[in-house]
Design a protein around this motif. Structure first.
Motif, PDB file in Angstrom:
ATOM      1  N   SER A  49       0.808  -1.219   0.000  1.00 47.78           N
ATOM      2  CA  SER A  49       0.000   0.000   0.000  1.00 47.78           C
ATOM      3  C   SER A  49       0.841   1.268   0.000  1.00 47.78           C
ATOM      4  N   ASN A  50       2.145   1.123   0.192  1.00 50.84           N
ATOM      5  CA  ASN A  50       3.007   2.303   0.156  1.00 50.84           C
ATOM      6  C   ASN A  50       4.380   1.927  -0.387  1.00 50.84           C
ATOM      7  N   GLY A  51       5.239   2.926  -0.533  1.00 49.20           N
ATOM      8  CA  GLY A  51       6.581   2.688  -1.057  1.00 49.20           C
ATOM      9  C   GLY A  51       6.725   3.190  -2.482  1.00 49.20           C
ATOM     10  N   ILE A  52       7.607   2.526  -3.242  1.00 46.06           N
ATOM     11  CA  ILE A  52       7.919   2.930  -4.610  1.00 46.06           C
ATOM     12  C   ILE A  52       7.699   1.753  -5.552  1.00 46.06           C
ATOM     13  N   ARG A  72       1.907   5.576  -2.370  1.00 47.21           N
ATOM     14  CA  ARG A  72       2.629   4.659  -3.260  1.00 47.21           C
ATOM     15  C   ARG A  72       3.043   5.430  -4.512  1.00 47.21           C
ATOM     16  N   HIS A  73       4.336   5.756  -4.580  1.00 41.85           N
ATOM     17  CA  HIS A  73       4.866   6.503  -5.721  1.00 41.85           C
ATOM     18  C   HIS A  73       5.193   5.534  -6.850  1.00 41.85           C
ATOM     19  N   MET A  74       4.683   5.820  -8.028  1.00 38.22           N
ATOM     20  CA  MET A  74       4.889   4.930  -9.160  1.00 38.22           C
ATOM     21  C   MET A  74       5.748   5.602 -10.233  1.00 38.22           C
ATOM     22  N   PRO A 112      15.699   2.492  -6.564  1.00 40.00           N
ATOM     23  CA  PRO A 112      15.898   3.206  -5.293  1.00 40.00           C
ATOM     24  C   PRO A 112      16.940   2.492  -4.443  1.00 40.00           C
ATOM     25  N   GLU A 113      17.495   3.200  -3.507  1.00 41.72           N
ATOM     26  CA  GLU A 113      18.581   2.653  -2.688  1.00 41.72           C
ATOM     27  C   GLU A 113      18.209   1.321  -2.049  1.00 41.72           C
TER      28      GLU A 113
END
Length: 207
Positions: A49-52, A72-74, A112-113
């Motif tokens: 539901s969240n994150g990248i 949630r960044h897409m 992402p890292e």
């Protein structure tokens, strides 16, 4: 023997298709099978539901837009400059809605890292020459964090010669992903009418 560079040269042919309007795969909306998975009461918990998140070969960006939420960044990734221009034109408010489009190569674009929480693959694996499939699987294993999720809308599940789209099967996906991902959901997909019976929706959790 073909190399990955040869395969990427084949992929660049998609730019020609976008420039000539040869985009019959574009249905103008996300697949109903993806919508059902993400919004279904029994399946929505499978999707972070969240994150990248990442959508490689994002085309006109409908899936990217649908999957983006305030938490949630897409990222929509495509090698075609024309496809990217289409995305920017169709989605002028993307940044405000927590998604973006990037011109780049899936096999070289830096994640992402701590890796992606989510990736969605549809009409991307089937566009790759079959000799690149192991590279596809290894790349997802590299860029998705442990516990992260890969959604594969498997297509086309049929016996056919040549491509793209190249013929696939559930067994091929299992062979490619099972060493680094756990299959946690597999179901016949009710997607676009022209693809009924040739798709399954699957969710894989990074081990």
């Amino acid at each position: 023997m073909m190399t990955i560079d040869d395969g990427m040269e084949q992929m660049r042919n998609w730019e020609d298709r976008w420039q000539t309007g040869n985009t019959q795969w574009d249905h103008g909306e996300p697949s109903p099978a993806l919508v059902s998975l993400v919004n279904g009461e029994e399946t929505k918990h499978l999707v972070p539901s969240n994150g990248i998140g990442l959508v490689p070969g994002c085309g006109a960006g409908y899936d990217v837009q649908f999957l983006a939420t305030p938490s949630r960044h897409m990222i929509g990734l495509d090698m075609s400059k024309t496809a990217l221009d289409v995305c920017i034109r169709k989605h002028p408010n993307a940044k405000a809605s927590n998604y973006e489009f990037v011109l780049g190569d899936f096999f070289k674009y830096s994640p992402p890292e701590h890796g992606y929480d989510l990736a969605y693959d549809y009409t991307f694996l089937c566009a790759l020459p079959p000799f690149m499939r192991q590279d596809w699987a290894h790349r997802y294993a590299e860029i998705i964090k442990p516990g992260g999720v890969l959604i594969c809308l498997m297509f086309p599940l049929e016996e056919k010669e040549g491509g793209p789209p190249y013929s696939l099967s559930v067994e091929i996906y299992k062979e490619l992903l099972s060493s680094t991902f756990e299959l946690i959901h597999l179901k016949d997909a009710v997607g676009h009418e022209s693809r009924l019976g040739r798709e399954k929706i699957s969710v894989w959790k990074r081990i």
